[in-house]
Scaffold this motif. Structure first.
Motif, short mmCIF file in Angstrom:
data_model
loop_
_atom_site.label_atom_id
_atom_site.label_comp_id
_atom_site.label_asym_id
_atom_site.label_seq_id
_atom_site.Cartn_x
_atom_site.Cartn_y
_atom_site.Cartn_z
N ASP A 67 0.84 -1.20 0.00
CA ASP A 67 0.00 0.00 0.00
C ASP A 67 0.88 1.26 0.00
O ASP A 67 0.66 2.18 -0.78
CB ASP A 67 -0.91 -0.03 1.23
N THR A 86 -5.77 5.53 -0.74
CA THR A 86 -6.18 4.27 -1.36
C THR A 86 -7.70 4.21 -1.51
O THR A 86 -8.41 4.48 -0.55
CB THR A 86 -5.71 3.08 -0.51
N ILE A 87 -8.17 3.86 -2.70
CA ILE A 87 -9.61 3.61 -2.89
C ILE A 87 -9.84 2.12 -2.66
O ILE A 87 -10.70 1.71 -1.89
CB ILE A 87 -10.08 3.99 -4.31
N ASP A 88 -9.06 1.30 -3.34
CA ASP A 88 -9.14 -0.14 -3.09
C ASP A 88 -7.82 -0.81 -3.44
O ASP A 88 -7.02 -0.29 -4.21
CB ASP A 88 -10.34 -0.76 -3.82
N LEU A 89 -7.59 -1.92 -2.79
CA LEU A 89 -6.33 -2.62 -2.99
C LEU A 89 -6.61 -4.12 -2.90
O LEU A 89 -7.24 -4.57 -1.94
CB LEU A 89 -5.34 -2.21 -1.89
N ARG A 90 -6.15 -4.84 -3.91
CA ARG A 90 -6.34 -6.30 -3.92
C ARG A 90 -4.94 -6.92 -3.87
O ARG A 90 -4.08 -6.58 -4.67
CB ARG A 90 -7.09 -6.71 -5.19
N THR A 151 -2.81 7.37 2.13
CA THR A 151 -4.04 6.59 2.29
C THR A 151 -4.96 7.05 3.40
O THR A 151 -4.59 7.86 4.23
CB THR A 151 -3.76 5.12 2.58
N ALA A 152 -6.10 6.45 3.37
CA ALA A 152 -7.12 6.80 4.35
C ALA A 152 -7.33 5.66 5.30
O ALA A 152 -7.27 4.53 4.94
CB ALA A 152 -8.41 7.09 3.64
N ALA B 63 -4.52 10.61 9.76
CA ALA B 63 -5.34 9.43 9.46
C ALA B 63 -4.51 8.17 9.64
O ALA B 63 -3.28 8.20 9.50
CB ALA B 63 -5.86 9.52 8.03
N LEU B 64 -5.21 7.08 9.91
CA LEU B 64 -4.54 5.78 10.05
C LEU B 64 -3.95 5.35 8.70
O LEU B 64 -4.47 5.71 7.64
CB LEU B 64 -5.54 4.70 10.50
N ILE B 114 -6.69 -10.81 -0.40
CA ILE B 114 -7.54 -9.86 0.33
C ILE B 114 -7.84 -8.69 -0.60
O ILE B 114 -6.96 -8.23 -1.33
CB ILE B 114 -6.87 -9.39 1.65
N THR B 115 -9.09 -8.25 -0.59
CA THR B 115 -9.47 -7.06 -1.34
C THR B 115 -10.02 -6.06 -0.33
O THR B 115 -11.03 -6.32 0.32
CB THR B 115 -10.56 -7.38 -2.38
N VAL B 116 -9.35 -4.94 -0.20
CA VAL B 116 -9.75 -3.94 0.78
C VAL B 116 -10.44 -2.77 0.09
O VAL B 116 -9.94 -2.26 -0.91
CB VAL B 116 -8.55 -3.40 1.60
N ASP B 117 -11.57 -2.37 0.63
CA ASP B 117 -12.33 -1.25 0.12
C ASP B 117 -12.19 -0.13 1.18
O ASP B 117 -12.68 -0.29 2.29
CB ASP B 117 -13.79 -1.71 0.00
N TYR B 118 -11.51 0.95 0.82
CA TYR B 118 -11.32 2.05 1.77
C TYR B 118 -12.45 3.06 1.59
O TYR B 118 -12.55 3.70 0.55
CB TYR B 118 -9.96 2.71 1.54
N SER B 121 -11.49 8.00 5.67
CA SER B 121 -10.21 7.90 6.39
C SER B 121 -10.42 7.43 7.82
O SER B 121 -11.44 7.69 8.45
CB SER B 121 -9.42 9.21 6.34
N GLY B 122 -9.42 6.72 8.29
CA GLY B 122 -9.44 6.20 9.66
C GLY B 122 -8.97 7.31 10.59
O GLY B 122 -7.90 7.87 10.42
#
Lengths: 152, 168
Positions: A67, A86-90, A151-152, B63-64, B114-118, B121-122
């Protein structure tokens, strides 16, 4: 980014990485940056172990490394105005990283539109031909001024 | 007259389950490093990521770090799956349950992808996560996992994770 020589750009990228607490905590080291690409490594550390019986580093470390490297690749893109998130990451984990080995990630921002940056990345533990993980991600393109967003 | 065995005292059962969960969590150095822990209600788990400055990825906002969030989601999914196996072994009693009690756990499921959808913000505060096992096969498992901070209805990230189950 204003025209800068390559050494100064790498120096700047390293200073920016040093300002990100999580990157510092994981021991991330900026090995190289290009124009829309980046190489960052994390040395082996026992505190990062995910499986105590094998000594294999946790997948989360590789997630954070991929990331971070992908985000850095976006920010080094000649047309990227500022920061990114980051919007999405696979991530595909092809095999376990060997205990004791430094993990190195390579990321390339292969397409940057006004609002979205597309990145592919991979991580290896010594032999780039035999990667441990591979990633694909979409990132935001933030306006100038937000700077080293990670990133968020 | 059918006499069923008297149930164990509630404290004994609780203590055994909590000890197994604590042992699992503390056995993973990375979870300690991140500041992750797990709470349980029966067999249901909630992951907790205690806020710490070293989780920050954007010091300006602040943010995290996206990677830390992804790692928290992945770890919660992994622990939920592991706990599911451990729970069954524990509850079925016998030799398998004794092994768990002695700290001898089955091998960890391995992340395939793994597929992460952000989603947003954290914030620099504690985060919680819950995973749902959508498929638990003998070889493969699939989980959905989400993480929130203040409002459980507003997750700030979600992920879809696949695991390879330990063979043998």
């Amino acid at each position: 980014m204003v025209e800068m020589d390559e050494t100064a750009r790498l120096e700047l990228a390293r200073r920016m990485a040093a300002a990100i607490p999580h990157s510092v905590a994981l021991g991330m080291h900026v090995e190289a940056i290009g124009h829309g690409s980046a190489v960052i490594s994390v040395p082996y550390d026992e505190k990062l172990v995910g499986d105590p019986t094998t000594g294999v580093v946790h997948g989360g470390v590789i997630t954070a490394l991929l990331d971070g490297t992908a985000g850095t690749a976006v920010m080094t893109h000649p047309k990227a105005p500022g920061g990114t998130a980051t919007i999405d990451l696979r991530i595909d984990y092809m095999r376990a990283a060997r205990p004791g080995q430094t993990i190195t990630a390579h990321a390339e921002c292969y397409r940057l539109t006004r609002n979205v940056a597309f990145v592919r990345a991979y991580a290896h533990d010594g032999d780039p031909e035999d990667p441990v993980a591979q990633a694909n991600g979409a990132f935001t393109v933030e306006p100038r001024g937000t700077k080293i967003g990670e990133t968020a | 007259m059918n006499k069923r065995p008297r149930p164990e005292p509630v404290q004994v059962v609780k203590q055994r389950r909590d000890a197994a969960l604590a042992r699992l969590t503390t056995s993973v150095p990375y979870m300690q490093f991140m500041g992750m822990r797990f709470e349980r209600r029966g067999n249901e788990l909630t992951g907790i990521l205690d806020f710490s400055q070293h989780l920050i990825g954007n010091p300006m906002l602040p943010a995290l770090h996206g990677g830390a969030i992804g790692a928290f989601l992945e770890s919660t999914a992994q622990m939920t799956l592991m706990w599911n196996s451990v729970w069954d072994l524990m509850e079925n009693g016998g030799e398998a349950a004794q092994k768990i009690e002695a700290g001898d756990f089955p091998a960890w499921p391995k992340t395939i992808d793994i597929t992460v959808d952000y989603l947003r913000s954290g914030l620099p505060r504690d985060a919680y996560a819950r995973a749902e096992i959508t498929r638990a096969g003998r070889r493969y498992a699939s989980l959905r996992v989400m993480t929130w901070q203040d409002d459980v209805e507003k997750p700030f990230a979600e992920a879809l994770v696949h695991f390879l189950m330990p063979q043998g």
